[in-house]
Motif scaffolding. Structure first.
Motif, PDB file in Angstrom:
ATOM      1  N   THR A 334      37.717  45.920  31.082  1.00 17.35           N
ATOM      2  CA  THR A 334      38.713  44.946  31.538  1.00 17.35           C
ATOM      3  C   THR A 334      38.770  43.744  30.601  1.00 17.35           C
ATOM      4  OG1 THR A 334      38.282  45.638  33.824  1.00 17.35           O
ATOM      5  CG2 THR A 334      39.447  43.558  33.510  1.00 17.35           C
ATOM      6  N   LEU A 335      37.626  43.346  30.085  1.00 22.55           N
ATOM      7  CA  LEU A 335      37.582  42.231  29.136  1.00 22.55           C
ATOM      8  C   LEU A 335      38.377  42.572  27.879  1.00 22.55           C
ATOM      9  CD1 LEU A 335      36.243  39.414  28.931  1.00 22.55           C
ATOM     10  CD2 LEU A 335      34.392  40.493  27.671  1.00 22.55           C
ATOM     11  N   GLN A 336      38.289  43.814  27.422  1.00 28.80           N
ATOM     12  CA  GLN A 336      39.078  44.234  26.264  1.00 28.80           C
ATOM     13  C   GLN A 336      40.562  44.269  26.605  1.00 28.80           C
ATOM     14  OE1 GLN A 336      37.457  47.991  25.026  1.00 28.80           O
ATOM     15  NE2 GLN A 336      35.440  47.160  24.542  1.00 28.80           N
ATOM     16  N   ASP A 337      40.899  44.692  27.824  1.00 28.41           N
ATOM     17  CA  ASP A 337      42.313  44.743  28.232  1.00 28.41           C
ATOM     18  C   ASP A 337      42.943  43.367  28.246  1.00 28.41           C
ATOM     19  OD1 ASP A 337      41.933  47.433  28.531  1.00 28.41           O
ATOM     20  OD2 ASP A 337      41.791  47.399  30.722  1.00 28.41           O
ATOM     21  N   MET A 338      42.154  42.338  28.518  1.00 26.57           N
ATOM     22  CA  MET A 338      42.700  40.980  28.603  1.00 26.57           C
ATOM     23  C   MET A 338      43.261  40.484  27.272  1.00 26.57           C
ATOM     24  SD  MET A 338      40.523  38.575  31.178  1.00 26.57           S
ATOM     25  CE  MET A 338      40.670  38.795  32.953  1.00 26.57           C
ATOM     26  N   THR A 339      42.775  41.035  26.167  1.00 30.15           N
ATOM     27  CA  THR A 339      43.247  40.576  24.854  1.00 30.15           C
ATOM     28  C   THR A 339      44.695  40.964  24.595  1.00 30.15           C
ATOM     29  OG1 THR A 339      42.420  42.593  23.786  1.00 30.15           O
ATOM     30  CG2 THR A 339      40.913  40.717  23.916  1.00 30.15           C
ATOM     31  N   ILE A 340      45.209  41.970  25.316  1.00 30.02           N
ATOM     32  CA  ILE A 340      46.589  42.417  25.079  1.00 30.02           C
ATOM     33  C   ILE A 340      47.475  42.173  26.297  1.00 30.02           C
ATOM     34  CG2 ILE A 340      45.909  44.156  23.396  1.00 30.02           C
ATOM     35  CD1 ILE A 340      46.072  46.260  25.597  1.00 30.02           C
ATOM     36  N   ALA A 341      46.954  41.516  27.314  1.00 29.29           N
ATOM     37  CA  ALA A 341      47.706  41.325  28.555  1.00 29.29           C
ATOM     38  C   ALA A 341      48.370  39.954  28.584  1.00 29.29           C
ATOM     39  CB  ALA A 341      46.787  41.479  29.751  1.00 29.29           C
ATOM     40  N   VAL A 342      49.515  39.899  29.234  1.00 25.95           N
ATOM     41  CA  VAL A 342      50.215  38.619  29.418  1.00 25.95           C
ATOM     42  C   VAL A 342      49.735  37.937  30.690  1.00 25.95           C
ATOM     43  CG1 VAL A 342      52.457  37.541  29.750  1.00 25.95           C
ATOM     44  CG2 VAL A 342      52.244  39.486  28.187  1.00 25.95           C
ATOM     45  N   ASP A 343      49.619  38.706  31.761  1.00 25.88           N
ATOM     46  CA  ASP A 343      49.179  38.173  33.059  1.00 25.88           C
ATOM     47  C   ASP A 343      47.701  38.504  33.234  1.00 25.88           C
ATOM     48  OD1 ASP A 343      48.676  37.458  35.663  1.00 25.88           O
ATOM     49  OD2 ASP A 343      50.535  38.310  36.458  1.00 25.88           O
ATOM     50  N   ARG A 344      46.830  37.556  32.957  1.00 30.44           N
ATOM     51  CA  ARG A 344      45.388  37.817  33.015  1.00 30.44           C
ATOM     52  C   ARG A 344      44.890  37.962  34.447  1.00 30.44           C
ATOM     53  NH1 ARG A 344      42.063  34.730  28.211  1.00 30.44           N
ATOM     54  NH2 ARG A 344      43.065  35.846  26.494  1.00 30.44           N
ATOM     55  N   ARG A 345      45.541  37.302  35.385  1.00 33.53           N
ATOM     56  CA  ARG A 345      45.116  37.474  36.774  1.00 33.53           C
ATOM     57  C   ARG A 345      45.322  38.923  37.215  1.00 33.53           C
ATOM     58  NH1 ARG A 345      47.427  34.600  42.362  1.00 33.53           N
ATOM     59  NH2 ARG A 345      46.376  36.066  43.777  1.00 33.53           N
ATOM     60  N   MET A 346      46.444  39.506  36.803  1.00 28.92           N
ATOM     61  CA  MET A 346      46.714  40.891  37.170  1.00 28.92           C
ATOM     62  C   MET A 346      45.636  41.815  36.589  1.00 28.92           C
ATOM     63  SD  MET A 346      50.066  43.211  36.297  1.00 28.92           S
ATOM     64  CE  MET A 346      49.709  43.125  34.526  1.00 28.92           C
ATOM     65  N   VAL A 347      45.246  41.574  35.330  1.00 25.73           N
ATOM     66  CA  VAL A 347      44.212  42.398  34.705  1.00 25.73           C
ATOM     67  C   VAL A 347      42.883  42.212  35.431  1.00 25.73           C
ATOM     68  CG1 VAL A 347      42.933  42.816  32.562  1.00 25.73           C
ATOM     69  CG2 VAL A 347      45.374  42.330  32.472  1.00 25.73           C
ATOM     70  N   PHE A 348      42.574  40.968  35.802  1.00 25.78           N
ATOM     71  CA  PHE A 348      41.332  40.675  36.517  1.00 25.78           C
ATOM     72  C   PHE A 348      41.304  41.416  37.854  1.00 25.78           C
ATOM     73  CE2 PHE A 348      38.675  37.794  39.191  1.00 25.78           C
ATOM     74  CZ  PHE A 348      37.514  37.838  38.433  1.00 25.78           C
ATOM     75  N   GLU A 349      42.416  41.362  38.606  1.00 32.74           N
ATOM     76  CA  GLU A 349      42.486  42.049  39.891  1.00 32.74           C
ATOM     77  C   GLU A 349      42.386  43.559  39.715  1.00 32.74           C
ATOM     78  OE1 GLU A 349      45.998  40.880  41.942  1.00 32.74           O
ATOM     79  OE2 GLU A 349      45.083  39.103  42.837  1.00 32.74           O
ATOM     80  N   MET A 350      43.107  44.088  38.711  1.00 32.74           N
ATOM     81  CA  MET A 350      43.080  45.532  38.499  1.00 32.74           C
ATOM     82  C   MET A 350      41.683  46.013  38.117  1.00 32.74           C
ATOM     83  SD  MET A 350      45.717  47.241  39.229  1.00 32.74           S
ATOM     84  CE  MET A 350      45.245  48.752  38.385  1.00 32.74           C
ATOM     85  N   GLY A 351      40.965  45.200  37.342  1.00 34.89           N
ATOM     86  CA  GLY A 351      39.594  45.569  36.989  1.00 34.89           C
ATOM     87  C   GLY A 351      38.721  45.696  38.220  1.00 34.89           C
ATOM     88  N   LEU A 352      38.848  44.739  39.154  1.00 31.10           N
ATOM     89  CA  LEU A 352      38.060  44.779  40.385  1.00 31.10           C
ATOM     90  C   LEU A 352      38.477  45.956  41.274  1.00 31.10           C
ATOM     91  CD1 LEU A 352      38.064  40.956  41.149  1.00 31.10           C
ATOM     92  CD2 LEU A 352      36.062  42.315  40.554  1.00 31.10           C
ATOM     93  N   LEU A 353      39.791  46.202  41.358  1.00 27.09           N
ATOM     94  CA  LEU A 353      40.259  47.327  42.169  1.00 27.09           C
ATOM     95  C   LEU A 353      39.840  48.663  41.552  1.00 27.09           C
ATOM     96  CD1 LEU A 353      43.835  46.041  43.096  1.00 27.09           C
ATOM     97  CD2 LEU A 353      41.812  46.119  44.559  1.00 27.09           C
ATOM     98  N   ARG A 354      39.757  48.712  40.224  1.00 28.30           N
ATOM     99  CA  ARG A 354      39.277  49.928  39.565  1.00 28.30           C
ATOM    100  C   ARG A 354      37.807  50.173  39.917  1.00 28.30           C
ATOM    101  NH1 ARG A 354      39.843  48.598  34.293  1.00 28.30           N
ATOM    102  NH2 ARG A 354      42.068  48.990  34.392  1.00 28.30           N
ATOM    103  N   MET A 355      37.019  49.093  39.918  1.00 29.06           N
ATOM    104  CA  MET A 355      35.618  49.232  40.316  1.00 29.06           C
ATOM    105  C   MET A 355      35.529  49.735  41.763  1.00 29.06           C
ATOM    106  SD  MET A 355      34.070  45.657  38.824  1.00 29.06           S
ATOM    107  CE  MET A 355      34.705  44.989  37.282  1.00 29.06           C
ATOM    108  N   LEU A 356      36.422  49.216  42.599  1.00 27.20           N
ATOM    109  CA  LEU A 356      36.421  49.619  44.014  1.00 27.20           C
ATOM    110  C   LEU A 356      36.789  51.091  44.155  1.00 27.20           C
ATOM    111  CD1 LEU A 356      36.159  48.300  46.884  1.00 27.20           C
ATOM    112  CD2 LEU A 356      38.641  48.101  46.860  1.00 27.20           C
ATOM    113  N   ALA A 357      37.792  51.527  43.386  1.00 31.55           N
ATOM    114  CA  ALA A 357      38.297  52.894  43.527  1.00 31.55           C
ATOM    115  C   ALA A 357      37.322  53.937  43.006  1.00 31.55           C
ATOM    116  CB  ALA A 357      39.635  53.019  42.794  1.00 31.55           C
TER     117      ALA A 357
END
Length: 587
Positions: A334-357
């Motif tokens: 997820t930290l690597q994904d943040m370097t190419i993302a515009v909405d960092r909150r969305m990436v942060f949430e998706m990282g947590l939801l991925r851990m959950l899933a």
């Protein structure tokens, strides 16, 4: 009188006042006390760790009117003037602003002259790596053959830029970054002397933000005092530094533990109210995962760098080690994904939801609307299932449910005349399903009276059923699963823990937890004693592994002897690559 900033007011004036750097001080003290003085000293280290402070104290030790020693008097003219920065024979030079060779030559023109007042003429050159090549060449000659009344004290944050010829003519001392604990202790001492109220948690935040620099820590403390209206509180320091609230980070991990997606999103929404740096929040989450992994693998190695060692150890005991490792890898991605993302909150949430899933189900089985009874679990699934094109699939036989191999379908390869190979039956229902432990440290419920093991019946064979029924998971469940039952006398249970699995065993916590869980199962008080030693008895975890290997071996034999497989091998003159076979257990 004008206000003096804390970094200057509390600058050490003698060696005992310094925080840390004991390895440097010990060498200097011995050299001064035994008059074994070198003509050039080089102090290296990052900013704010005490390079120029040590150099000034050393200059004071060399020029104290009461004699050269590691304890200057602090009363004579030389000591007072050096402390106030007006001693004529202490020449301080900022090499960053005097890089030209002409500046160096002008500086060294007076080296040959004796000191005006002191015993030694001391040249303190700060950031010496900034000198030009020609300046180093001009300095080199003097360093090779200095007058007896001259001492050079050099300081730099980048010793790699110094020529080897300079390094070889100096005694080099590498100053270390200060630990958060040393910084916190020093800040607490300063605040007590200044009569300023503070919270320890706030000091830990300041110490971590200082990154090993005492000067930065004192500067931040000055700012925190002003921002907090004369007090140093955790809430105001968090607002001042913009650091993630560790309570929220802990809360996210607890929500992951509880598989609570709603709480995760609520906590992220709380974070969003303060417009945080989501990359920094993720870095804090990574740091917590790392500390949890350390607490699980080598608890004694866990430091108290954030003042929360006890909380980290407690949380680590509630999490499976494999989950922590999985979450760490996902957070890193997820930290690597943040370097190419515009909405960092969305990436942060998706990282947590991925851990959950992707977190494995705590009970080791997919969620179902109804839990089948034990008798149904033991029976192989012989019902036909629909294929992808909607047609009924071939009936599942015991042969096909024993194992699977990559690349070959034994159902389609088998002939009507094929005889089924013997199927290995598990010793008990708990062994068939595998050992797993559910919700953390919940009060265990008594097993069904018709199948429960009584304390009088308990032996090492049915011990596996008892362990499976207790409802322990995480570190506690793993420790208990690796304990073999040595004997049971009255209500006293003697367990033997495999030494290779004892790293996470904490007697003061686990013995009480095991006794409470077993007492709830048997319906009477139970005493538990755990001995770390090799045992001739088989622990539940060892038995589970053995049975798994036996089932895999049986599945391999069955597959190898399957007539369809043999026909394919004979027809194509093929050989079976056993390393390519993958065995999987169906629940």
């Amino acid at each position: 009188m004008s206000y003096q900033v804390l970094a200057r007011k509390w600058r050490p004036k003698a060696f005992p006042e310094l925080a840390g750097q004991e390895h440097v001080l010990q060498t200097l003290v011995h050299a001064l006390d035994h008059q074994r003085l070198h003509h050039a000293y080089l102090f290296t280290g990052t900013r704010g760790v005490g390079k120029t402070t040590i150099a000034r104290i050393l200059a004071k030790c060399l020029n104290c009117e009461e004699g050269v020693s590691a304890t200057p008097c602090e009363r004579c003219d030389a000591c007072v003037e050096i402390s106030n920065g007006r001693f004529m024979d202490l020449i301080e030079v900022d090499a960053a602003s005097r890089t030209k060779v002409e500046d160096t030559r002008d500086l060294l023109d007076n080296v040959q002259y004796a000191p005006v007042k002191g015993r030694f003429k001391v040249y303190l050159i700060d950031e010496v790596h900034m000198l030009s090549t020609h300046s180093f060449n001009a300095l080199l000659k003097t360093l090779e053959e200095p007058p007896s009344h001259v001492k050079f004290l050099l300081a730099t944050t980048d010793p790699q830029k110094l020529p080897v010829t300079i390094l070889s003519r100096c005694l080099q001392f590498n100053l270390k970054n200060l630990t958060p604990r040393k910084i916190v202790d020093y800040l607490r001492m300063v605040l007590e002397a200044e009569d300023i109220a503070s919270e320890d948690a706030a000091l830990w935040h300041l110490a971590n933000a200082a990154a090993g620099s005492m000067r930065d820590a004192l500067t931040l403390l000055d700012q925190a005092i002003s921002f907090g209206g004369g007090q140093v509180r955790e809430a105001t320091v968090i607002d001042l530094l913009g650091t993630p609230d560790q309570r929220i980070i802990f809360g996210l991990v607890e929500a992951l533990r509880d598989q609570d997606g709603k709480t995760i999103l609520e906590r992220v929404a709380t974070l969003a109210e303060s417009n945080p740096d989501y990359r920094r929040q993720l870095e804090q989450l990574l740091a917590l995962f790392h500390r949890l992994a350390v607490a699980q693998a080598v608890p004694e190695a866990l430091d108290n760098s954030q003042g929360d060692r006890r909380a980290v150890i407690d949380l680590a005991g509630q999490l499976p080690a494999e989950d922590v490792q999985l979450w760490y890898q996902m957070a890193l991605q997820t930290l690597q994904d943040m370097t190419i993302a515009v909405d960092r909150r969305m990436v942060f949430e998706m990282g947590l939801l991925r851990m959950l899933a992707f977190t494995p189900d705590p009970a080791g089985m997919p969620p179902e609307t109804a839990e089948p009874d034990q008798d149904e679990k033991k029976k192989p699934d012989l019902r036909p299932s629909a294929s992808e094109d909607g047609r009924p699939a071939p009936e599942r036989t015991p042969e096909s449910s024993s194992g699977s191999a990559s690349g070959v379908d034994t159902d389609s390869a088998a002939t009507p005349d094929s005889a089924p190979a013997p199927v290995i039956e598990p010793e008990s229902a708990s062994e068939a399903d595998g050992l797993s432990w559910s919700a953390d440290e919940a009060t265990p419920t008594r097993a069904d009276e018709s199948s429960a093991v009584t304390l009088a019946q308990l032996d090492n064979r049915n011990w596996v059923d008892v362990v499976s029924a207790l409802g322990l998971h995480g570190v506690a469940g793993n420790v208990l699963a690796n304990c073999a039952l040595q004997n049971c006398i009255a209500s006293d249970l003697h367990l033997v823990l495999d030494p290779g699995q004892s790293a996470l065993y904490r007697p003061e916590e686990h013995d009480l937890l095991f006794a409470r869980a077993l007492g709830g199962y048997f319906g009477q008080p139970v005493n538990v004693r755990v001995e770390i030693a090799a045992s001739q008895q088989e622990s539940p975890a060892a038995r589970r592994q053995r049975l798994k290997q036996e089932r895999a071996a049986a599945a391999l034999r069955q597959f190898s002897n399957d007539p369809g497989v043999r026909e394919i091998m004979d027809r194509f003159h093929a050989q079976l690559d056993e390393s390519s076979l993958q065995y999987s257990e169906e629940r």
